[in-house]
Design a protein around this motif. Structure first.
Motif, PDB file in Angstrom:
ATOM      1  N   ILE A 136     -15.301 -11.015  -0.036  1.00 22.59           N
ATOM      2  CA  ILE A 136     -15.236 -10.598  -1.441  1.00 22.59           C
ATOM      3  C   ILE A 136     -16.453 -11.094  -2.208  1.00 22.59           C
ATOM      4  CG2 ILE A 136     -13.951 -10.940  -3.596  1.00 22.59           C
ATOM      5  CD1 ILE A 136     -11.389 -10.949  -1.810  1.00 22.59           C
ATOM      6  N   ASP A 137     -16.848 -12.342  -1.958  1.00 20.78           N
ATOM      7  CA  ASP A 137     -17.997 -12.904  -2.671  1.00 20.78           C
ATOM      8  C   ASP A 137     -19.312 -12.232  -2.285  1.00 20.78           C
ATOM      9  OD1 ASP A 137     -16.352 -14.602  -4.009  1.00 20.78           O
ATOM     10  OD2 ASP A 137     -17.016 -16.438  -3.029  1.00 20.78           O
ATOM     11  N   THR A 138     -19.383 -11.692  -1.072  1.00 22.92           N
ATOM     12  CA  THR A 138     -20.624 -11.073  -0.613  1.00 22.92           C
ATOM     13  C   THR A 138     -20.565  -9.550  -0.675  1.00 22.92           C
ATOM     14  OG1 THR A 138     -19.849 -11.112   1.688  1.00 22.92           O
ATOM     15  CG2 THR A 138     -21.145 -13.002   0.927  1.00 22.92           C
ATOM     16  N   GLY A 139     -19.379  -8.988  -0.862  1.00 23.19           N
ATOM     17  CA  GLY A 139     -19.226  -7.542  -0.886  1.00 23.19           C
ATOM     18  C   GLY A 139     -19.187  -6.893   0.480  1.00 23.19           C
ATOM     19  N   ALA A 140     -19.156  -7.698   1.552  1.00 27.14           N
ATOM     20  CA  ALA A 140     -19.143  -7.155   2.910  1.00 27.14           C
ATOM     21  C   ALA A 140     -17.726  -6.729   3.302  1.00 27.14           C
ATOM     22  CB  ALA A 140     -19.653  -8.202   3.900  1.00 27.14           C
ATOM     23  N   PRO A 141     -17.589  -5.687   4.112  1.00 18.81           N
ATOM     24  CA  PRO A 141     -16.263  -5.319   4.606  1.00 18.81           C
ATOM     25  C   PRO A 141     -15.797  -6.307   5.668  1.00 18.81           C
ATOM     26  CG  PRO A 141     -17.914  -3.965   5.667  1.00 18.81           C
ATOM     27  CD  PRO A 141     -18.650  -4.792   4.627  1.00 18.81           C
ATOM     28  N   VAL A 142     -14.494  -6.383   5.872  1.00 20.91           N
ATOM     29  CA  VAL A 142     -13.963  -7.206   6.947  1.00 20.91           C
ATOM     30  C   VAL A 142     -13.579  -6.294   8.112  1.00 20.91           C
ATOM     31  CG1 VAL A 142     -13.169  -9.037   5.414  1.00 20.91           C
ATOM     32  CG2 VAL A 142     -11.616  -7.172   6.003  1.00 20.91           C
TER      33      VAL A 142
ATOM     34  N   VAL B 172      -9.749  -6.046  24.023  1.00 24.87           N
ATOM     35  CA  VAL B 172     -10.364  -6.292  22.717  1.00 24.87           C
ATOM     36  C   VAL B 172     -10.210  -5.014  21.905  1.00 24.87           C
ATOM     37  CG1 VAL B 172     -12.476  -6.861  21.473  1.00 24.87           C
ATOM     38  CG2 VAL B 172     -12.020  -7.916  23.697  1.00 24.87           C
ATOM     39  N   SER B 173      -9.534  -5.096  20.773  1.00 19.05           N
ATOM     40  CA  SER B 173      -9.343  -3.927  19.915  1.00 19.05           C
ATOM     41  C   SER B 173      -9.971  -4.195  18.555  1.00 19.05           C
ATOM     42  CB  SER B 173      -7.847  -3.620  19.746  1.00 19.05           C
ATOM     43  OG  SER B 173      -7.666  -2.492  18.914  1.00 19.05           O
ATOM     44  N   ILE B 174     -10.921  -3.342  18.187  1.00 20.62           N
ATOM     45  CA  ILE B 174     -11.662  -3.494  16.934  1.00 20.62           C
ATOM     46  C   ILE B 174     -11.093  -2.527  15.906  1.00 20.62           C
ATOM     47  CG2 ILE B 174     -13.934  -3.360  15.854  1.00 20.62           C
ATOM     48  CD1 ILE B 174     -15.094  -3.834  18.711  1.00 20.62           C
ATOM     49  N   GLY B 175     -10.624  -3.062  14.794  1.00 18.70           N
ATOM     50  CA  GLY B 175     -10.025  -2.228  13.760  1.00 18.70           C
ATOM     51  C   GLY B 175     -11.061  -1.598  12.853  1.00 18.70           C
ATOM     52  N   GLN B 176     -10.618  -0.692  12.039  1.00 15.96           N
ATOM     53  CA  GLN B 176     -11.509  -0.045  11.084  1.00 15.96           C
ATOM     54  C   GLN B 176     -11.906  -1.024   9.982  1.00 15.96           C
ATOM     55  OE1 GLN B 176     -10.258   3.752   9.623  1.00 15.96           O
ATOM     56  NE2 GLN B 176      -9.426   4.417  11.590  1.00 15.96           N
ATOM     57  N   PRO B 177     -13.121  -0.879   9.430  1.00 18.09           N
ATOM     58  CA  PRO B 177     -13.552  -1.765   8.344  1.00 18.09           C
ATOM     59  C   PRO B 177     -12.606  -1.661   7.157  1.00 18.09           C
ATOM     60  CG  PRO B 177     -15.379  -0.444   9.171  1.00 18.09           C
ATOM     61  CD  PRO B 177     -14.142   0.129   9.778  1.00 18.09           C
ATOM     62  N   ILE B 178     -12.355  -2.805   6.535  1.00 17.98           N
ATOM     63  CA  ILE B 178     -11.525  -2.859   5.338  1.00 17.98           C
ATOM     64  C   ILE B 178     -12.405  -3.309   4.182  1.00 17.98           C
ATOM     65  CG2 ILE B 178      -9.465  -3.845   4.260  1.00 17.98           C
ATOM     66  CD1 ILE B 178      -8.427  -4.474   7.065  1.00 17.98           C
ATOM     67  N   SER B 179     -12.517  -2.497   3.164  1.00 24.44           N
ATOM     68  CA  SER B 179     -13.374  -2.836   2.033  1.00 24.44           C
ATOM     69  C   SER B 179     -12.844  -4.078   1.319  1.00 24.44           C
ATOM     70  CB  SER B 179     -13.438  -1.663   1.060  1.00 24.44           C
ATOM     71  OG  SER B 179     -14.168  -2.027  -0.106  1.00 24.44           O
ATOM     72  N   SER B 180     -13.773  -4.923   0.903  1.00 24.53           N
ATOM     73  CA  SER B 180     -13.407  -6.138   0.165  1.00 24.53           C
ATOM     74  C   SER B 180     -13.603  -5.974  -1.339  1.00 24.53           C
ATOM     75  CB  SER B 180     -14.248  -7.320   0.654  1.00 24.53           C
ATOM     76  OG  SER B 180     -15.634  -7.086   0.391  1.00 24.53           O
ATOM     77  N   VAL B 181     -14.126  -4.841  -1.752  1.00 28.22           N
ATOM     78  CA  VAL B 181     -14.457  -4.626  -3.161  1.00 28.22           C
ATOM     79  C   VAL B 181     -13.172  -4.516  -3.981  1.00 28.22           C
ATOM     80  CG1 VAL B 181     -15.604  -3.114  -4.822  1.00 28.22           C
ATOM     81  CG2 VAL B 181     -16.608  -3.476  -2.545  1.00 28.22           C
ATOM     82  N   GLY B 182     -13.092  -5.341  -5.030  1.00 27.71           N
ATOM     83  CA  GLY B 182     -11.953  -5.295  -5.931  1.00 27.71           C
ATOM     84  C   GLY B 182     -10.672  -5.855  -5.356  1.00 27.71           C
TER      85      GLY B 182
ATOM     86  N   ASP C 233      -5.921 -13.378  -0.921  1.00 22.05           N
ATOM     87  CA  ASP C 233      -4.616 -13.449  -0.256  1.00 22.05           C
ATOM     88  C   ASP C 233      -4.134 -12.075   0.173  1.00 22.05           C
ATOM     89  OD1 ASP C 233      -4.548 -16.163  -0.596  1.00 22.05           O
ATOM     90  OD2 ASP C 233      -3.279 -16.122  -2.373  1.00 22.05           O
ATOM     91  N   GLU C 234      -4.265 -11.119  -0.717  1.00 20.02           N
ATOM     92  CA  GLU C 234      -3.784  -9.773  -0.442  1.00 20.02           C
ATOM     93  C   GLU C 234      -4.586  -9.128   0.686  1.00 20.02           C
ATOM     94  OE1 GLU C 234      -4.750  -5.479  -1.202  1.00 20.02           O
ATOM     95  OE2 GLU C 234      -5.820  -7.108  -2.203  1.00 20.02           O
ATOM     96  N   LEU C 235      -5.897  -9.338   0.677  1.00 18.94           N
ATOM     97  CA  LEU C 235      -6.739  -8.784   1.726  1.00 18.94           C
ATOM     98  C   LEU C 235      -6.421  -9.433   3.073  1.00 18.94           C
ATOM     99  CD1 LEU C 235      -9.021  -6.997   2.693  1.00 18.94           C
ATOM    100  CD2 LEU C 235     -10.665  -8.684   1.827  1.00 18.94           C
ATOM    101  N   MET C 236      -6.204 -10.749   3.072  1.00 21.54           N
ATOM    102  CA  MET C 236      -5.887 -11.418   4.327  1.00 21.54           C
ATOM    103  C   MET C 236      -4.534 -10.987   4.863  1.00 21.54           C
ATOM    104  SD  MET C 236      -6.812 -13.184   6.808  1.00 21.54           S
ATOM    105  CE  MET C 236      -8.333 -14.002   6.319  1.00 21.54           C
TER     106      MET C 236
END
Length: 261
Positions: free
Chosen positions: A177-183, A208-218, A222-225
């Motif tokens: 969130i602080d950097t604006g990068a997706p998780v 190994v399963s890689i999920g789709q990027p989740i935007s951190s903007v806005g 806690d909710e994002l995690m």
């Protein structure tokens, strides 16, 4: 046989780490920095993973590579399920960008291995100083992401036994969130073959399963995690259903009728 193979692989890692670590340390003395040193470290990690395949019989199956952000300047914070040392070694060998781990400073004192990673673009923190540690993660994380280096963190903080779930901490989502990068959530079933704190490793497949990027903007940390946690834990149950107890069956509906007198 599994014990003997595990001994041989440990010796393989212990012997091969020395020349690679010395090369990294010599490189820093000669003024080498950044990507060239990372490539040396990744070459040793690839050697360990190929050794695990040849000596231990551990194979890797990866899905979701198409979900990773594209472009040299695309940033990402990888949040990975942590079951063993295996994924720590594996991730730099499969990712298209250099990775920077956030790790406790005590690892810097491990002979050769710790001495080498201390000279790479990584983020080592003092866990006893939580506020200062997180400020350091954000500051260094921003600098590294600007260079095209992805940050990798294990949100549970430590290795978790197969079929178990640790407490997901919000450091990774706060950084995103602080950097604006997706998780990028990532599920890994390494404990099937390389259990937590176990010396003996067994042949098998690590998914190994890689999920789709989740935007951190806005978003809120806690909710994002919680979203990251829900995806990873659901995916772990899909990949390794035998490790998780089945939910108790719902009681059958009572179809009998009662008559009052």
């Amino acid at each position: 046989m599994a014990f003997l193979r595990s001994v041989i692989h440990l010796l393989w890692m212990g012997i091969t780490v020395v020349p690679y670590a010395l090369t990294i340390m010599l490189g820093t003395l000669l003024g080498v920095r950044g990507l060239p040193l990372y490539r040396i470290a990744r070459a040793w990690l690839s050697l360990c993973i190929s050794g695990a395949r040849t000596i231990l019989g551990i194979r890797v199956e990866i899905s979701g590579m198409e979900h990773l952000p594209q472009g040299d300047n695309a940033g990402a914070v990888l949040l990975v399920k942590h079951q063993s040392t295996f994924e720590t070694f594996l991730m730099p060998t499969i990712m298209p960008h250099p990775l920077a781990y956030v790790f406790k400073k005590e690892l810097l004192y491990v002979p050769f291995f710790g001495w080498a990673i201390g000279r790479l673009d990584m983020i080592h923190i003092d866990r006893s100083q939580r506020t200062q540690a997180f400020n350091k993660v954000v500051q260094q994380g921003k600098d590294l992401l600007a260079k095209g280096i992805w940050i990798i963190m294990f949100p549970e903080g430590t290795r978790i036994a197969r079929g178990q779930k640790g407490q997901y901490k919000t450091g990774g989502t706060r950084l995103a969130i602080d950097t604006g990068a997706p998780v990028i959530p990532i599920a890994v079933t390494s404990a099937k073959v390389w259990p937590r704190k176990a010396f003996i490793k067994r042949p098998g497949v690590v998914d190994v399963s890689i999920g789709q990027p989740i935007s951190s903007v806005g978003r809120e940390p806690d909710e994002l995690m919680r979203e990251v946690e829900a995806w990873i834990e659901a995916e772990m149950r899909r990949l390794d259903p035998g490790a998780y107890p089945q939910a108790p069956a719902a009681p059958a509906a009572d179809t009998t009728t009662q008559s009052g007198k």
